[in-house]
Design a protein around this motif. Structure first.
Motif, short mmCIF file in Angstrom:
data_model
loop_
_atom_site.label_atom_id
_atom_site.label_comp_id
_atom_site.label_asym_id
_atom_site.label_seq_id
_atom_site.Cartn_x
_atom_site.Cartn_y
_atom_site.Cartn_z
N LEU A 74 -18.56 76.83 12.31
CA LEU A 74 -18.39 77.86 13.35
C LEU A 74 -17.28 78.76 12.45
CD1 LEU A 74 -18.89 79.19 15.88
CD2 LEU A 74 -17.12 77.96 16.79
N THR A 75 -16.16 78.23 12.04
CA THR A 75 -15.20 79.20 11.36
C THR A 75 -15.90 79.75 10.07
OG1 THR A 75 -13.53 77.51 12.08
CG2 THR A 75 -12.98 78.91 10.24
N ALA A 76 -16.82 78.84 9.27
CA ALA A 76 -17.44 79.52 8.08
C ALA A 76 -18.39 80.55 8.38
CB ALA A 76 -17.98 78.42 7.29
N ILE A 77 -19.18 80.40 9.59
CA ILE A 77 -19.96 81.53 9.94
C ILE A 77 -19.14 82.80 10.42
CG2 ILE A 77 -21.30 82.26 11.91
CD1 ILE A 77 -22.55 79.34 12.12
N VAL A 78 -17.82 82.69 11.00
CA VAL A 78 -17.34 83.99 11.38
C VAL A 78 -16.28 84.66 10.00
CG1 VAL A 78 -15.16 84.61 12.63
CG2 VAL A 78 -16.51 83.05 13.83
N ILE A 79 -16.06 83.77 9.01
CA ILE A 79 -15.63 84.33 7.96
C ILE A 79 -16.71 84.79 6.92
CG2 ILE A 79 -14.66 83.51 5.68
CD1 ILE A 79 -12.94 81.61 7.27
N SER A 80 -17.78 84.35 6.92
CA SER A 80 -19.03 84.82 6.09
C SER A 80 -19.58 86.31 6.55
CB SER A 80 -19.78 83.96 6.08
OG SER A 80 -20.76 83.71 7.14
N PHE A 81 -19.49 86.45 8.10
CA PHE A 81 -20.00 87.55 8.74
C PHE A 81 -18.89 88.85 8.46
CE2 PHE A 81 -19.74 90.60 12.04
CZ PHE A 81 -21.10 91.04 12.26
N GLY A 82 -17.80 88.57 8.32
CA GLY A 82 -16.67 89.54 7.90
C GLY A 82 -16.84 89.86 6.45
N MET A 83 -17.05 88.82 5.55
CA MET A 83 -17.41 89.01 4.19
C MET A 83 -18.64 89.75 4.02
SD MET A 83 -14.68 88.44 2.29
CE MET A 83 -15.37 88.76 0.80
N THR A 84 -19.34 89.63 4.50
CA THR A 84 -20.82 90.32 4.59
C THR A 84 -20.67 91.92 4.81
OG1 THR A 84 -21.79 88.19 4.83
CG2 THR A 84 -22.97 90.25 5.02
N ALA A 85 -19.79 92.02 6.00
CA ALA A 85 -19.43 93.44 6.40
C ALA A 85 -18.80 94.26 5.42
CB ALA A 85 -19.05 93.28 7.85
N PHE A 86 -17.55 93.44 4.96
CA PHE A 86 -16.77 93.88 3.62
C PHE A 86 -17.70 94.42 2.51
CE2 PHE A 86 -14.19 93.51 0.25
CZ PHE A 86 -13.15 94.60 0.28
N LEU A 87 -18.43 93.26 2.22
CA LEU A 87 -19.20 93.71 0.78
C LEU A 87 -20.40 94.72 1.04
CD1 LEU A 87 -19.60 90.00 -0.50
CD2 LEU A 87 -18.03 92.00 -1.45
N ALA A 88 -20.84 94.92 2.16
CA ALA A 88 -21.80 96.04 2.50
C ALA A 88 -21.18 97.37 2.54
CB ALA A 88 -22.45 95.83 3.94
N ALA A 89 -19.85 97.23 3.32
CA ALA A 89 -19.12 98.52 3.10
C ALA A 89 -18.86 98.99 1.55
CB ALA A 89 -17.92 98.63 3.96
N LEU A 90 -18.47 98.06 0.91
CA LEU A 90 -17.94 98.19 -0.72
C LEU A 90 -19.03 98.62 -1.43
CD1 LEU A 90 -15.53 97.76 -2.46
CD2 LEU A 90 -16.41 95.48 -2.73
N ALA A 91 -20.38 98.02 -1.17
CA ALA A 91 -21.64 98.45 -1.86
C ALA A 91 -21.94 99.79 -1.80
CB ALA A 91 -22.67 97.59 -1.46
N VAL A 92 -21.83 100.24 -0.20
CA VAL A 92 -22.23 101.52 -0.01
C VAL A 92 -21.25 102.50 -0.62
CG1 VAL A 92 -22.15 103.38 2.13
CG2 VAL A 92 -23.41 101.08 2.28
N TRP A 93 -19.76 102.29 -0.55
CA TRP A 93 -19.05 102.90 -1.04
C TRP A 93 -19.09 103.13 -2.91
CZ3 TRP A 93 -15.38 101.85 -5.12
CH2 TRP A 93 -14.26 102.68 -5.31
N SER A 94 -19.59 101.97 -3.39
CA SER A 94 -19.98 101.78 -4.81
C SER A 94 -21.06 102.94 -5.27
CB SER A 94 -20.01 100.60 -5.25
OG SER A 94 -20.46 100.81 -6.84
N ARG A 95 -22.01 102.96 -4.20
CA ARG A 95 -23.14 103.59 -4.41
C ARG A 95 -23.01 105.27 -4.49
NH1 ARG A 95 -27.38 105.95 -6.00
NH2 ARG A 95 -29.10 106.40 -4.67
N LEU A 96 -21.95 105.42 -3.60
CA LEU A 96 -21.58 106.87 -3.30
C LEU A 96 -20.62 107.30 -4.42
CD1 LEU A 96 -20.94 107.21 0.51
CD2 LEU A 96 -22.90 107.95 -0.85
N ALA A 97 -19.96 106.31 -5.04
CA ALA A 97 -19.14 106.95 -6.03
C ALA A 97 -19.65 106.93 -7.25
CB ALA A 97 -17.82 105.91 -6.12
N SER A 98 -20.51 105.99 -7.66
CA SER A 98 -21.21 106.05 -8.98
C SER A 98 -22.45 106.51 -9.13
CB SER A 98 -21.10 104.35 -9.46
OG SER A 98 -21.94 103.75 -8.63
#
Length: 113
Positions: A74-98
């Motif tokens: 249960l703890t790992a699911i919560v952490i992985s959801f937060g990391m997935t959201a962060f990585l998705a935002a980072l991927a969108v930012w990287s796409r826009l920047a590069s």
């Protein structure tokens, strides 16, 4: 039952590693998600799969379900959801920047056409 669980964990791991080795950011993100599911499934299975066993001490019951793997998953699911959201935002930012969604930032033939 154990063979089915092992095959499920192996399939999730193989799919996750395959997607991690792709050159685009979205498949890499999906690969990380599949790997986190595989690890969660593995941790959950390590707590022994028991049916209709209580997770607490009850009189007259001699077999218990271990609540620790459930809490860890249960703890790992919560952490992985937060990391997935962060990585998705980072991927969108990287796409826009590069201007490309390739993981090393190099333009490909598909980007120029």
């Amino acid at each position: 039952m154990e063979a089915l669980v092992a095959i499920g964990i192996a399939a999730l791991t193989a799919g996750g590693v395959f997607l991690l080795l792709r050159g685009r950011t979205f498949p890499v993100l999906l690969g990380l998600t599949l790997l986190s599911y595989a690890v969660n499934f593995f941790i959950f299975a390590m707590g022994r799969l028991t049916l209709a066993a209580p997770p607490r001490i009850v009189e007259g019951v001699f077999e218990y379900a271990d609540p620790l793997p459930q809490a860890l998953v249960l703890t790992a699911i919560v952490i992985s959801f937060g990391m997935t959201a962060f990585l998705a935002a980072l991927a969108v930012w990287s796409r826009l920047a590069s201007g490309t969604d390739h993981v090393d930032g190099a333009p490909t033939d598909e980007d120029s056409g």
